[in-house]
Motif scaffolding. Structure first.
Motif, mmCIF file in Angstrom:
data_model
loop_
_atom_site.group_PDB
_atom_site.id
_atom_site.type_symbol
_atom_site.label_atom_id
_atom_site.label_comp_id
_atom_site.label_asym_id
_atom_site.label_seq_id
_atom_site.Cartn_x
_atom_site.Cartn_y
_atom_site.Cartn_z
ATOM 1 N N GLY A 193 -61.146 23.476 -45.002
ATOM 2 C CA GLY A 193 -61.150 22.479 -43.939
ATOM 3 C C GLY A 193 -60.384 21.235 -44.323
ATOM 4 O O GLY A 193 -59.645 20.669 -43.514
ATOM 5 N N ILE A 194 -60.542 20.827 -45.569
ATOM 6 C CA ILE A 194 -59.870 19.604 -46.010
ATOM 7 C C ILE A 194 -58.353 19.796 -46.027
ATOM 8 O O ILE A 194 -57.596 18.915 -45.632
ATOM 9 C CB ILE A 194 -60.391 19.181 -47.407
ATOM 10 C CG1 ILE A 194 -61.807 18.610 -47.268
ATOM 11 C CG2 ILE A 194 -59.479 18.153 -48.043
ATOM 12 C CD1 ILE A 194 -62.456 18.236 -48.578
ATOM 13 N N ILE A 195 -57.918 20.980 -46.453
ATOM 14 C CA ILE A 195 -56.469 21.214 -46.483
ATOM 15 C C ILE A 195 -55.893 21.200 -45.070
ATOM 16 O O ILE A 195 -54.843 20.612 -44.814
ATOM 17 C CB ILE A 195 -56.147 22.551 -47.193
ATOM 18 C CG1 ILE A 195 -56.538 22.452 -48.662
ATOM 19 C CG2 ILE A 195 -54.677 22.877 -47.067
ATOM 20 C CD1 ILE A 195 -56.426 23.751 -49.408
ATOM 21 N N LEU A 196 -56.633 21.821 -44.117
ATOM 22 C CA LEU A 196 -56.154 21.794 -42.732
ATOM 23 C C LEU A 196 -56.098 20.349 -42.225
ATOM 24 O O LEU A 196 -55.144 19.949 -41.553
ATOM 25 C CB LEU A 196 -57.066 22.633 -41.842
ATOM 26 C CG LEU A 196 -56.890 24.146 -41.992
ATOM 27 C CD1 LEU A 196 -57.892 24.887 -41.132
ATOM 28 C CD2 LEU A 196 -55.470 24.557 -41.610
ATOM 29 N N ALA A 197 -57.136 19.569 -42.569
ATOM 30 C CA ALA A 197 -57.149 18.163 -42.167
ATOM 31 C C ALA A 197 -55.975 17.425 -42.795
ATOM 32 O O ALA A 197 -55.353 16.569 -42.168
ATOM 33 C CB ALA A 197 -58.469 17.511 -42.573
ATOM 34 N N ALA A 198 -55.647 17.796 -44.037
ATOM 35 C CA ALA A 198 -54.532 17.152 -44.725
ATOM 36 C C ALA A 198 -53.229 17.404 -43.967
ATOM 37 O O ALA A 198 -52.383 16.507 -43.842
ATOM 38 C CB ALA A 198 -54.427 17.659 -46.158
ATOM 39 N N GLY A 199 -53.089 18.608 -43.436
ATOM 40 C CA GLY A 199 -51.899 18.921 -42.656
ATOM 41 C C GLY A 199 -51.775 17.997 -41.460
ATOM 42 O O GLY A 199 -50.698 17.507 -41.120
ATOM 43 N N ARG A 200 -52.904 17.743 -40.816
ATOM 44 C CA ARG A 200 -52.933 16.858 -39.660
ATOM 45 C C ARG A 200 -52.555 15.435 -40.063
ATOM 46 O O ARG A 200 -51.791 14.766 -39.376
ATOM 47 C CB ARG A 200 -54.352 16.867 -39.072
ATOM 48 C CG ARG A 200 -54.427 17.159 -37.603
ATOM 49 C CD ARG A 200 -55.868 17.465 -37.215
ATOM 50 N NE ARG A 200 -56.738 16.317 -37.393
ATOM 51 C CZ ARG A 200 -57.195 15.559 -36.404
ATOM 52 N NH1 ARG A 200 -56.860 15.818 -35.162
ATOM 53 N NH2 ARG A 200 -57.994 14.547 -36.619
ATOM 54 N N VAL A 201 -53.113 14.980 -41.172
ATOM 55 C CA VAL A 201 -52.824 13.631 -41.652
ATOM 56 C C VAL A 201 -51.343 13.500 -41.982
ATOM 57 O O VAL A 201 -50.706 12.500 -41.691
ATOM 58 C CB VAL A 201 -53.673 13.313 -42.905
ATOM 59 C CG1 VAL A 201 -53.155 12.070 -43.603
ATOM 60 C CG2 VAL A 201 -55.122 13.134 -42.524
ATOM 61 N N PHE A 202 -50.804 14.563 -42.577
ATOM 62 C CA PHE A 202 -49.414 14.527 -43.025
ATOM 63 C C PHE A 202 -48.466 14.295 -41.850
ATOM 64 O O PHE A 202 -47.465 13.620 -41.978
ATOM 65 C CB PHE A 202 -49.083 15.854 -43.714
ATOM 66 C CG PHE A 202 -47.855 15.802 -44.554
ATOM 67 C CD1 PHE A 202 -47.900 15.220 -45.808
ATOM 68 C CD2 PHE A 202 -46.662 16.320 -44.099
ATOM 69 C CE1 PHE A 202 -46.769 15.160 -46.584
ATOM 70 C CE2 PHE A 202 -45.520 16.256 -44.872
ATOM 71 C CZ PHE A 202 -45.574 15.678 -46.124
ATOM 72 N N GLY A 203 -48.792 14.863 -40.703
ATOM 73 C CA GLY A 203 -47.892 14.737 -39.559
ATOM 74 C C GLY A 203 -48.214 13.571 -38.657
ATOM 75 O O GLY A 203 -47.548 13.341 -37.666
#
Lengths: 295, 324, 273
Positions: A193-203
């Motif tokens: 979940g955190i990695i998916l959230a990181a993807g969102r933050v990145f963009g």
């Protein structure tokens, strides 16, 4: 026979919808990647951007994106996991818990531009920091926190109750049980979940426009003193991220090679998000394999 | 201290029996400062702190944006009615500044509804495709597609809208290209995954007997979907659409890049327009902090905040209906 | 006390009788009521549990026997809305009291559950997990205790070569014996067993039963079981529960051969439940 014809037509429509959606994705990705790959080169990734001339790269933006992501996660992960533990293990049904749940819901549904405005008000003006990496990271924390709280809560809740009881029945305290039994078991799904959230933050860009700013000072990558003005590690400097860069060159940029730079940047951005996605999936599949192998 | 508390320790010193007699049950088993679990308390305080931070973040966002957003009306004397109903936006006119935000409010609602109009049928259709038409392979293909679509950052959507969609509309449909139409298309693609995934959950959670009952009566698949499944899943499907609209209403950069950003009410779908978010995005940076114009931007932000609360209430209403 | 000790020195026969005469009670339950919210699950039961013996709790599903068992080490605290009234006296303390340190209590009153629930860690760590938390850090002591408890649980020979393999790689019966071993390692005085062999195959079941009888020497055991043969085979005393009431509580032999209450007889002969 009429109803049969209608049924066939309807099925056709649904299949068509599915095809449309798949082709939208394929179209988007192939456009981004085909156009972007032409511009991605080692040089593009490692030269600083230019405000006026053509041929600028995205070195600083790329670094800023990862750095802000890192700072955000350092703040948001402990807070979010802590909140998730509270919701899963300590919150008793009642008004307080309902209030917290509503708060999470509100935070999750706030438009990112509104979070950006809040950041501008508090982390830029009230604190007097100006545009900073820290301000951007705090805004992104607000943006990201509800996601991590939910993921952590759900993951902890799916740990079998047996394990918790086993630990408590052995005379282990609740907190130690959480630390040594529940969290390790929930860790893989929290991580996904955190990695998916990181993807969102990145963009994310809108929340950063007014918090981390649209510019980056001249950076000296040999300077690793986080308190120095020119150090890339300084968290009190403005920082334009890759996503913000795409927006700013397109809307207010003066460089002649806008398309080239944005195509390249968009491709880098999408590839990064894709990598985050793949990483999360890969971890997810490892977990399911492990789980099914031992049973 | 702990040595005396846990018999197990004393056992290993070979004096277990003696020690157990020495330590009365009272000292072993009754809560006291000696056997208090400090770690337990510390942990609890730690996670409660996290929860408190979340509540205070929400409250402070509401308070900060609320007070800041009201300043233009209270301190600067901008008429609330003018702000909400006038179509004249001219804050830089020295002699007679006008603060009518209606074109932007209208623009926000217009793109939101138009985007939902396209994305809702597509999203719900995709959900039905995944749950009813091809549950096995259809899901395997569409699920990751939807997840990848969510992952594409909004600036990338905006950028593609700007470089592909806008020229296309200009060449083949008419107008400048920068238009409500472009904004609507970009937004509908952006909210499509949201609607699809939630609608899929809503359709998937329908009990099996609904389908079986309908098929047993000789209904075709389409009749079952239309007459039984969609009505049963309706609150969930509406929730999906409302969530999609909430996302569309708050989206800033992607819309800003394609909509044209003019201050007039659009008269057709091909006209350029502006939304609350796009005006904030564009002007927040180059208006003086604390000026009347700047304060009206915060008022627009407050509208976004209020709308986001309204969407939550609407979703709550829908989910309460789902339980009935 | 002194007499018991002296008489132990004489012949085995006399020990048997004197022990029965001077039986100590490890737990004294007095007028225990347990509620789930408004619903009463246990209706004011009183019974004394004997030290170093096996007490079996039998009765149809939902009769309150598991609820009772879980209240003895306060596992019911985990269930929102559950509360208990009355007394369970252990070492002169009412363990239902709010002042009790539940964590310390659970070290002395251990519990083994229906479904084997080893931690997803190695066999070794399953046993040392709680020990380390209790402050035992020395590896030599831990090693010693792991071996001792696995020996007692009759699992040592089967797992001694793979102590650091995952506990989940064990069979169901082995897992359950591991769960018993990790409870033994804590040196409790009372062990609560909640249908410990109901999820196991007959062979594993027999092994676990042998083990329980063996453990009686060192521990006072309360076992909830659905299996009437099991109760009659291993227990010294049996309590029959029915819809929250303690119907009959007596020596196992008496309960199974000549129960004094008709309901007990009906249940045992399989007429209901």
């Amino acid at each position: 026979m009429k109803s049969k014809t209608a049924d066939r037509i309807a099925t056709g429509v649904f299949v068509a919808i599915a095809i449309i959606i798949v082709s939208i994705l394929v179209g988007l990705f192939s456009y981004i990647l085909i156009n972007g790959f032409k511009h991605i080169s080692w040089e593009f990734l490692t030269t600083p951007s230019s405000n006026i001339r053509a041929g600028g790269g995205i070195r600083d933006q790329l670094f800023n994106s990862f750095y802000i992501l890192l700072i955000t996660m350092i703040i948001a992960v402990p807070l979010g996991v802590g909140g998730g533990i509270y919701m899963a293990e300590y919150a008793k049904p009642g008004k307080i818990t309902d209030t917290i749940r509503s708060c999470i819901e509100v935070l999750a549904s706030l438009p990112s531009i509104v979070i950006g405005m809040f950041g501008l008000l508090v982390f830029v003006n009230v604190t007097g920091w100006g545009y900073t990496i820290l301000g951007g990271a705090l805004a992104l924390t607000v943006f990201n926190l509800p996601v991590i709280v939910r993921v952590s809560e759900d993951s902890i809740r799916t740990v079998p109750r047996d394990l918790k009881e086993a630990s408590l029945a052995l005379g282990i305290t609740h907190w130690h049980t959480i630390k040594t039994v529940l969290l390790p078991s929930a860790f893989p799904s929290i991580l996904t979940g955190i990695i998916l959230a990181a993807g969102r933050v990145f963009g994310e860009a809108a929340a950063l426009l007014f918090t981390a700013g649209l510019s980056t000072p001249r950076l000296d990558y040999a300077n690793w003193n986080p308190f120095s003005e020119q150090s890339p590690l300084n968290i009190f400097r403005p920082a334009e991220t890759l996503a913000v860069h795409i927006w700013s060159v397109n809307t207010q940029g003066l460089i002649p090679d806008v398309e080239a730079v944005s195509n390249g940047s968009a491709a880098v951005l999408v590839i990064s998000v894709l990598l985050f996605n793949l990483l999360a999936r890969w971890i997810g599949s490892i977990i399911t394999k492990k789980m099914t192998a031992t049973k | 201290m702990q040595i005396c508390i846990y018999p197990i320790m004393t056992y290993f010193r070979g004096v277990w029996c003696i020690m157990e007699k020495i330590i009365p049950a009272k000292e072993r088993l009754i809560k006291s400062s000696k056997n208090r679990m400090d770690g337990e308390l510390r942990g609890k305080i730690l996670v409660i702190l996290c929860a408190v931070i979340m509540i205070s973040a929400t409250i402070s966002i509401t308070i900060f944006l609320g007070t800041k957003g009201l300043q233009s009306f209270i301190k600067n004397g901008v008429s609330l009615i003018e702000f909400l109903t006038s179509t004249h936006w001219n804050p830089t006119n020295q002699a007679n500044p006008e603060y009518g935000a209606l074109p932007f409010i209208f623009g926000s609602f217009a793109v939101t509804f138009l985007a939902a109009l396209i994305a809702a049928p597509l999203g719900i259709g995709a959900a039905i495709f995944m749950t009813e038409i091809a549950p096995s392979w259809g899901r395997k293909i569409l699920q990751p597609v939807v997840e990848l679509l969510v992952g594409i950052p909004s600036v990338v959507y905006g950028f593609i809208g700007l470089t592909v969609l806008v020229p296309f509309v200009r060449a083949h449909v008419g107008g400048l290209g920068f238009s409500l139409l472009s904004g609507m298309i970009v937004l509908s693609v952006m909210i499509l995954p949201t609607i699809t995934s939630i609608a899929t959950d809503a359709m998937g959670s329908l009990p099996k007997y609904l389908r079986e009952g309908s098929y047993a009566l000789g209904a075709t698949r389409w009749q079952t979907i239309r007459k039984v499944l969609i009505p049963a899943a309706l609150p969930g499907l509406l929730t999906a659409v409302v969530l999609g609209m909430a996302r569309a209403f708050g989206e800033a950069l992607a819309v800003q890049m394609v909509i044209g950003n003019v201050r007039n009410l659009p008269s057709s779908i091909l006209d350029a327009s502006a939304t609350l978010t796009t005006i904030i995005t564009l002007n927040m940076g180059h208006t003086t902090y604390g000026s009347v114009e700047n304060n009206t931007l915060w008022s627009m932000g407050l509208i976004l905040l209020v709308m986001s609360f309204a969407f939550i209430l609407l979703i709550r209403y829908l989910s309460s209906r789902r339980k009935l | 006390m002194v007499t018991t000790y002296l008489e132990k020195e004489s012949t085995e026969q006399t020990i048997q009788t004197t022990v029965q005469l001077h039986m100590e009670h490890i737990l004294k339950v007095h007028n225990l009521e347990i509620f789930y919210g408004e619903k009463r699950a246990v209706n004011g039961i009183s019974m004394d549990i004997e030290k170093n013996s096996i007490t079996a709790l039998i009765g149809p599903s939902g009769c309150g026997k598991s609820t009772f068992l879980r209240s003895v080490n306060r596992m019911n605290d985990l269930i929102p809305g559950a509360r208990a009234q009355g007394e369970i006296i252990y070492e002169d303390l009412n363990i239902l009291s709010k002042q009790i340190n539940v964590v310390a209590l659970r070290k002395e009153i251990g519990m083994v559950f229906q479904k084997p629930n080893p931690f997803p860690k190695s066999i070794y760590e399953n046993i040392t997990h709680a020990l380390k938390f209790s402050g035992l850090k020395k590896k030599s002591q831990l090693d010693e205790l792991v071996e001792e408890s696995l020996q007692k649980a009759a699992l040592w020979d089967e797992v001694k070569d793979r102590l650091h393999k995952s506990a989940l790689s064990l069979s169901g019966g082995q897992q359950q014996r591991l769960c018993i071993a990790r409870t033994i390692a804590m040196k409790p005085t009372v062990m609560l067993l909640d249908e410990p062999s109901s999820a196991l195959d007959p062979i594993s079941n027999a092994k676990v039963e042998d083990l329980i009888v063996e453990l009686k020497k060192d521990y006072s055991i309360i076992i909830v079981t659905h299996n009437m043969q099991q109760a009659s085979r291993i227990s010294d005393k049996t309590a029959f529960f029915l819809s929250g009431d303690l119907i009959e509580y007596d020596a196992t032999e008496k309960i199974f051969t000549n129960p004094s209450v008709k309901k007990t007889e009906e249940y045992i002969s399989g007429r209901f439940g």
